[in-house]
Scaffold this motif. Structure first.
Motif, PDB file in Angstrom:
ATOM      1  N   SER A  61      71.688  55.873   2.623  1.00  0.00           N
ATOM      2  CA  SER A  61      71.872  55.853   0.948  1.00  0.00           C
ATOM      3  C   SER A  61      72.888  54.984   0.314  1.00  0.00           C
ATOM      4  CB  SER A  61      72.057  57.525   0.687  1.00  0.00           C
ATOM      5  OG  SER A  61      73.425  57.785   0.973  1.00  0.00           O
ATOM      6  N   GLN A  62      73.979  54.933   1.094  1.00  0.00           N
ATOM      7  CA  GLN A  62      74.894  53.744   0.589  1.00  0.00           C
ATOM      8  C   GLN A  62      74.172  52.376   0.532  1.00  0.00           C
ATOM      9  OE1 GLN A  62      78.700  54.681  -0.219  1.00  0.00           O
ATOM     10  NE2 GLN A  62      76.968  56.106  -0.740  1.00  0.00           N
ATOM     11  N   LEU A  63      73.559  52.100   1.519  1.00  0.00           N
ATOM     12  CA  LEU A  63      72.725  50.653   1.819  1.00  0.00           C
ATOM     13  C   LEU A  63      71.830  50.627   0.419  1.00  0.00           C
ATOM     14  CD1 LEU A  63      72.735  50.293   5.407  1.00  0.00           C
ATOM     15  CD2 LEU A  63      73.850  48.934   3.927  1.00  0.00           C
ATOM     16  N   LYS A  64      70.909  51.807   0.500  1.00  0.00           N
ATOM     17  CA  LYS A  64      70.052  51.670  -0.609  1.00  0.00           C
ATOM     18  C   LYS A  64      70.808  51.507  -2.244  1.00  0.00           C
ATOM     19  CE  LYS A  64      66.583  54.369   1.486  1.00  0.00           C
ATOM     20  NZ  LYS A  64      65.947  55.716   1.702  1.00  0.00           N
ATOM     21  N   GLU A  65      71.975  52.133  -2.372  1.00  0.00           N
ATOM     22  CA  GLU A  65      72.426  52.005  -3.735  1.00  0.00           C
ATOM     23  C   GLU A  65      73.203  50.586  -3.783  1.00  0.00           C
ATOM     24  OE1 GLU A  65      75.573  54.888  -4.272  1.00  0.00           O
ATOM     25  OE2 GLU A  65      74.398  56.453  -3.893  1.00  0.00           O
ATOM     26  N   LEU A  66      73.564  50.014  -2.696  1.00  0.00           N
ATOM     27  CA  LEU A  66      74.242  48.663  -2.684  1.00  0.00           C
ATOM     28  C   LEU A  66      72.958  47.622  -2.897  1.00  0.00           C
ATOM     29  CD1 LEU A  66      76.892  48.681   0.075  1.00  0.00           C
ATOM     30  CD2 LEU A  66      77.233  48.230  -2.400  1.00  0.00           C
ATOM     31  N   GLU A  67      71.945  47.987  -2.177  1.00  0.00           N
ATOM     32  CA  GLU A  67      70.585  47.183  -2.530  1.00  0.00           C
ATOM     33  C   GLU A  67      70.268  47.079  -3.967  1.00  0.00           C
ATOM     34  OE1 GLU A  67      66.285  46.134  -0.383  1.00  0.00           O
ATOM     35  OE2 GLU A  67      67.131  48.257   0.077  1.00  0.00           O
ATOM     36  N   ALA A  68      70.068  48.321  -4.518  1.00  0.00           N
ATOM     37  CA  ALA A  68      69.676  48.251  -5.879  1.00  0.00           C
ATOM     38  C   ALA A  68      70.632  47.747  -6.921  1.00  0.00           C
ATOM     39  CB  ALA A  68      69.731  49.929  -6.156  1.00  0.00           C
TER      40      ALA A  68
END
Length: 112
Positions: A61-68
């Motif tokens: 989830s943290q990687l998805k947020e950073l990607e977004a």
């Protein structure tokens, strides 16, 4: 610009500082960015192993947020088993000098 320049906003979340915290705030995001800055490209499982205490779900989830937020690039290779690599974007690269300053502060102020 300083924080006092944004007093009229009334809400700290509406300031550039608030935006910055929304992108890098939390327990794990700066660790992830620092790890990627040091290693350039990191696979998901390797990142999990290097960070340690983070769960797979939280890391994902943290990687998805950073990607977004435009901070991390995710590259997936079509193979079995799946191979996914993460790296910093140019936007994130501009944050690295600030992370280095935080490291310097920690080095000077950490209790030995």
């Amino acid at each position: 610009m300083s924080m006092s320049d944004f007093k009229e906003k009334g809400n700290i979340h509406e300031t550039p500082f608030g935006y910055t915290l929304s992108v890098i705030g939390g327990k794990w995001k700066m660790l992830i960015l620092y790890l990627l800055a040091e290693n350039k490209v990191v696979r998901f499982n390797d990142m999990k192993r290097r960070i340690g205490a983070i769960t797979y779900k939280t890391l994902s989830s943290q990687l998805k947020e950073l990607e977004a937020a435009g901070m991390v690039t995710r590259k997936e290779y079509p193979q079995i088993p799946p191979k996914v690599e993460y790296s910093l974007t140019q936007k994130a690269e501009t944050l690295i000098p600030i992370l280095e300053k935080l490291c310097e502060w920690g080095e000077k102020n950490q209790q030995h």
